[in-house]
Design a protein around this motif. Sequence first.
Motif, PDB file in Angstrom:
ATOM      1  N   TYR A 114      10.337  41.599 -15.872  1.00  0.00           N
ATOM      2  CA  TYR A 114       9.383  40.549 -15.554  1.00  0.00           C
ATOM      3  C   TYR A 114      10.080  39.359 -14.896  1.00  0.00           C
ATOM      4  N   ALA A 115       9.441  38.805 -13.859  1.00  0.00           N
ATOM      5  CA  ALA A 115       9.965  37.612 -13.202  1.00  0.00           C
ATOM      6  C   ALA A 115      10.080  36.469 -14.208  1.00  0.00           C
ATOM      7  N   LYS A 160      12.007  36.383  -8.905  1.00  0.00           N
ATOM      8  CA  LYS A 160      10.657  36.642  -8.404  1.00  0.00           C
ATOM      9  C   LYS A 160      10.468  38.136  -8.176  1.00  0.00           C
ATOM     10  N   PRO A 161       9.204  38.587  -8.010  1.00  0.00           N
ATOM     11  CA  PRO A 161       8.945  40.010  -7.792  1.00  0.00           C
ATOM     12  C   PRO A 161       9.623  40.527  -6.527  1.00  0.00           C
ATOM     13  N   ILE A 182       8.603  42.675 -11.461  1.00  0.00           N
ATOM     14  CA  ILE A 182       7.148  42.555 -11.350  1.00  0.00           C
ATOM     15  C   ILE A 182       6.686  41.202 -11.887  1.00  0.00           C
ATOM     16  N   GLU A 183       5.431  40.860 -11.603  1.00  0.00           N
ATOM     17  CA  GLU A 183       4.871  39.591 -12.064  1.00  0.00           C
ATOM     18  C   GLU A 183       4.899  39.512 -13.593  1.00  0.00           C
ATOM     19  N   ASN A 184       5.147  38.305 -14.094  1.00  0.00           N
ATOM     20  CA  ASN A 184       5.213  38.086 -15.533  1.00  0.00           C
ATOM     21  C   ASN A 184       3.793  37.916 -16.101  1.00  0.00           C
TER      22      ASN A 184
END
Length: 649
Positions: A114-115, A160-161, A182-184
């Motif tokens: 996760y970012a 970041k992703p 990937i997005e957090n």
Amino acid sequence: MFASFGFTQAQDLSLQVPKEKVNMKIGETLQLEAMVVDADDNMVSGRDFIFYSRNRRALSVVDTTGLATAIRHGEYEVFVISPGSPQLRTSIFVTVAPEPIASIDLEGIPENIYAGINVPLEITVKDEAGFERPEKVIALSSSDEEIITVAPFNKLIVKKPGKATITAKVDEVEESITMEVIENPIAKILLKSDKVEGKSGDVFTLTALAVDKDGNEVSDAPISYSFTGESFDVSAAPSGLINEEGKFVADEPGIYVLNATSGPSAASITVQANTRNVGREIELIGQGSMNKKHTSDLWVWEGIDGKDYAVTGTWGADGTAYFWDVTDPAEIFLVDSVKVDARTVNDVKVSEDGKVAIISREGASNRKNGLVIIDVSNPRDAKIISEFSENLTGGVHNVFIYQNHVYALSAGRKYYSINIEDPANPKIVGEFELDTPGHSIHDVWVHDGIAYSSNWSDGVQLVDVGNGIAGGTPSNPVQFASYAYPSGSNHAAFPYKDEKTGKFYVILGDEEFPYGLDPSGRKPSRAAGYLHVIDFTDLKNPKEVAWFQVPFAGSHNFWIEDDILYAAFYNGGVRVVDLSGELLGDLNRQGREIAWIVPEDPDGYVANAPFTWGAQPHKGHIFYSDWNSGLWSAKLKPVVPENAKLEAK
């Protein structure tokens, strides 16, 4: 080739070894050499030599002729002794070259990255001999620093992703892995504690739940824990420990803020740790003085006549074991002794029914050491039943009796199971030995059908000898669990289960002499090493969770009864420690030490030089043996209720 580098000289005789370091390769066997010369450099014939290394796992000296096998890379000192008159000593320095690097393993990478949540890499570097090489410098790089940046100490800063390739290089070996960020999804953390008030040494267990914006759990969210605090004592800094499972323990009483974070999300909870207040006064009760010889181990038991007795061994003396009446701990007196062909009676044990004692032998004149079985039905007239030395070579350092079997060490490498149902005719029925390179053993302790052997660098071995957990018997010992720690100094072990928490621990003790040990025993000595608390509740995943250390002193033998640890710490005397509840962190700093007592004796073998060997609780008293002064007894004073203290004021 031989020179006067690193030699001892006496009466115009010199013990000489190679001047330069001896160089070896892993797997190589080499005959080390030494010789004695006179003042004219003529070789003196008829002298014997003994070679030994303190690091047998790395450089195994397989016999006294000095045939050495290099097992692990490093620099080592091999001690050489030429007994006789005069006795000569020196050292050979051996360098074992490392093998080239073979592999790099990148581990600890979560399935979802996760970012905003940093990733600590676990990197294992191994050489062609199969050894880990933690000293090697690892060069880490990222293919895209905008997505993942490499930080010191093998940390990855996830920004970041996107995708980035991480490469690790050691010498000419490289390993790469591509990571997708990937997005957090984490919106917040919900945090609670199993309690908000306790005492120093108590474990506060946190439960943290990461959820997304819709309130759904993010089950794989990596959560980090930390704390800040304010001590009640302005002269003491707040101190404690919080682990990756969210378990917190305070060393100093105070108010602490416990934090759980996952990327930008965080939550906190405040708890209070009060003073543990377990200290009690300890009173010296009596002494059975022994100041002409060194005293080794002890064993206290109730005789079949209902009176209480103790047996103590002797070290580096004349092979005598002493029997004491300790029915009145204030009036300890000698009732009998047994002398055998040995220099050292290192270990003493008594059977569960109080009828048979076993003493170990080292340094017998005929080199037949082994053990001696003694009838102690009447300790005032102790009689030798039999002696047993079959296969027990190199001196028996430790023994244990359990259900008509003696577990006896042989040559410091393994132990035999010896049936003594007929003590006049003992017989070997089984044995246990590791197969690791350079393996060795110091001690074995049996409880509830499980043998706990302390195997130095190989750590503790849990072996079924009748418990049934792994189908083992005395004739077919079956190992089912183990734990080793980096120092390689595992000397003793004692199992302990906390009935309230259900936790099963094995306490492991170091034995180290970094300051040296006077072999004559005429000078005060100081030891090092501490007690390691290993959580064996999950037998497949044991882990070290706590420790107990005494500054400037070292552990030896110990005992646990009713959630209290009684530990001999050589020059630090006897330490009495509260083990109640879940254990985590530094037990001494948490205020868990109940009391301590140091046996100082101006008339001792070495005057006022405590060197406590072992401690054992028995019928409300603490008995302990001291190398320089014999057998002692002490008693903890009762706990005074708080209301009684207030009334007294």
